[in-house]
Every structure is written in C-alpha cells, then in structure tokens.
Design a protein around this motif. Structure first.
Motif, PDB file in Angstrom:
ATOM      1  N   LEU A   5      -0.544   2.433  45.512  1.00  0.00           N
ATOM      2  CA  LEU A   5      -0.263   1.915  44.182  1.00  0.00           C
ATOM      3  C   LEU A   5      -0.809   2.843  43.090  1.00  0.00           C
ATOM      4  N   GLY A   6      -1.945   3.458  43.312  1.00  0.00           N
ATOM      5  CA  GLY A   6      -2.553   4.375  42.339  1.00  0.00           C
ATOM      6  C   GLY A   6      -1.676   5.587  42.089  1.00  0.00           C
ATOM      7  N   GLN A   7      -1.069   6.113  43.180  1.00  0.00           N
ATOM      8  CA  GLN A   7      -0.186   7.266  43.027  1.00  0.00           C
ATOM      9  C   GLN A   7       1.085   6.891  42.258  1.00  0.00           C
ATOM     10  N   ILE A   8       1.604   5.718  42.509  1.00  0.00           N
ATOM     11  CA  ILE A   8       2.800   5.264  41.803  1.00  0.00           C
ATOM     12  C   ILE A   8       2.497   5.100  40.315  1.00  0.00           C
ATOM     13  N   VAL A   9       1.366   4.532  39.982  1.00  0.00           N
ATOM     14  CA  VAL A   9       0.967   4.359  38.583  1.00  0.00           C
ATOM     15  C   VAL A   9       0.774   5.725  37.924  1.00  0.00           C
ATOM     16  N   ALA A  10       0.113   6.679  38.610  1.00  0.00           N
ATOM     17  CA  ALA A  10      -0.111   8.017  38.068  1.00  0.00           C
ATOM     18  C   ALA A  10       1.217   8.739  37.855  1.00  0.00           C
ATOM     19  N   LEU A  11       2.130   8.608  38.831  1.00  0.00           N
ATOM     20  CA  LEU A  11       3.446   9.230  38.703  1.00  0.00           C
ATOM     21  C   LEU A  11       4.197   8.636  37.506  1.00  0.00           C
ATOM     22  N   ALA A  13       2.893   7.291  34.862  1.00  0.00           N
ATOM     23  CA  ALA A  13       2.223   7.764  33.642  1.00  0.00           C
ATOM     24  C   ALA A  13       2.652   9.193  33.318  1.00  0.00           C
ATOM     25  N   ASN A  14       2.732  10.044  34.327  1.00  0.00           N
ATOM     26  CA  ASN A  14       3.157  11.435  34.109  1.00  0.00           C
ATOM     27  C   ASN A  14       4.591  11.508  33.610  1.00  0.00           C
ATOM     28  N   VAL A  15       5.466  10.703  34.182  1.00  0.00           N
ATOM     29  CA  VAL A  15       6.853  10.660  33.720  1.00  0.00           C
ATOM     30  C   VAL A  15       6.893  10.190  32.260  1.00  0.00           C
ATOM     31  N   GLY A  16       6.073   9.218  31.922  1.00  0.00           N
ATOM     32  CA  GLY A  16       6.008   8.725  30.545  1.00  0.00           C
ATOM     33  C   GLY A  16       5.533   9.797  29.578  1.00  0.00           C
ATOM     34  N   VAL A  17       4.546  10.575  30.007  1.00  0.00           N
ATOM     35  CA  VAL A  17       4.036  11.659  29.154  1.00  0.00           C
ATOM     36  C   VAL A  17       5.128  12.701  28.929  1.00  0.00           C
ATOM     37  N   ILE A  18       5.816  13.077  30.001  1.00  0.00           N
ATOM     38  CA  ILE A  18       6.893  14.073  29.885  1.00  0.00           C
ATOM     39  C   ILE A  18       8.007  13.549  28.985  1.00  0.00           C
ATOM     40  N   ALA A  19       8.391  12.297  29.158  1.00  0.00           N
ATOM     41  CA  ALA A  19       9.428  11.705  28.307  1.00  0.00           C
ATOM     42  C   ALA A  19       8.974  11.687  26.848  1.00  0.00           C
ATOM     43  N   GLY A  20       7.712  11.382  26.624  1.00  0.00           N
ATOM     44  CA  GLY A  20       7.177  11.373  25.260  1.00  0.00           C
ATOM     45  C   GLY A  20       7.202  12.754  24.630  1.00  0.00           C
TER      46      GLY A  20
END
Length: 159
Positions: A5-11, A13-20
C-alpha cells in the motif's frame, strides 16, 4: 505477488507531482503568450495616443510653423518639444519591451524611427533635438541600440 500500500500511495503522489508540473508549465506558457499579446496591444495604444496628439489643431499648427522655420511662440515651442518627448519615451518603452522579450526586433518600427529622427516623417516634430537633449537620461541600452540602428543609419543609407 504482494501489493504494498505504501508503494501505491508513493506512486500516486509522484504521478500527482508530475501532473502538477505539467499543468504549471502549461499555465506559464499561456501566461507568457498573454503578456506578449498585452505588450503588442499596449504598443498599439501608445501609437494611437501619439497619433491623437499630433492631430490636435494647435499641435499641427505649431509643428508646421516650426518646420517652415517661421517664428514660433514659447507655447508653440513647448508643444513641439512635448510631442517629441512623448515620441522618444514611446521608443524607449518599445525597446524595453523588446529587451524583456515581449516584442521581437522586427516588431520595432525602426524604419519609422529613422524617418522621424531625420525629420522625414509625416509630421515635423523635433525628435532629434529631444533625443540629443535627453539621451544622457534615457536607458543606456536603449541609447546604444538607437545609436546603432537609427542614428548611424540615415534613411537614404537603408536599403
């Protein structure tokens, strides 16, 4: 295969940062286009203001008397000088917009500047006199540019 679950949340978050970041880059690009358009619009407004100033009857009379070498009153001299100051300040502003990247060099009416400076423009305004009087207080980068592209190239020499 076990899902962490931690890796899914981190992934996520990273996708969100890139989209931002992509969204931010698009916004900056759009804002730069808007600023360039605003600079072009302001340029047109300033040119229109000068044209309006030149069309006032007392300005036309004063500048034409000056050009014919007739005796002019102090008020008529002030009128001609104030119009010339307005023109030179417009040119300095235009150059500043070019230097800031808001106007391309080919958007600067350098050919018209030459005509006005060498008193071959459509209206007889003492632009050269004002430029010579004020060049020590104008932006030094503008003065260098103006000397190179206008003063050193009279209209007859430009092909």
């Amino acid at each position: 295969m076990e899902v962490d679950l931690g890796q899914i949340v981190a992934l996520g978050a990273n996708v969100g940062v890139i989209a931002g970041l992509i969204f931010l880059a698009m916004e900056v690009r759009q804002n730069n286009k808007f600023l360039a358009a605003q600079a072009r619009y302001s340029l047109r407004q300033y040119r229109s203001d000068i044209a309006d100033s030149l069309m006032l009857p007392h300005v036309i009379e004063a500048t034409h008397k000056w050009a014919r070498g007739e005796a002019i009153t102090p008020e008529e001299r002030s009128t001609g000088l104030m119009v010339a100051i307005k023109i030179v300040e417009l040119w300095e502003w235009q150059y500043g917009e070019h230097a800031a990247g808001m106007l391309r060099k080919d958007e600067l009416p350098i050919g018209a500047w030459r005509l006005w400076f060498y008193d071959k423009g459509p209206y007889p305004v003492p632009v050269r006199e004002i430029y010579d009087m004020r060049k020590t207080v104008l932006n030094t980068a503008f003065v260098r540019f103006f000397e190179e592209h206008v003063v050193s190239q009279p209209p007859e020499q430009v092909g």
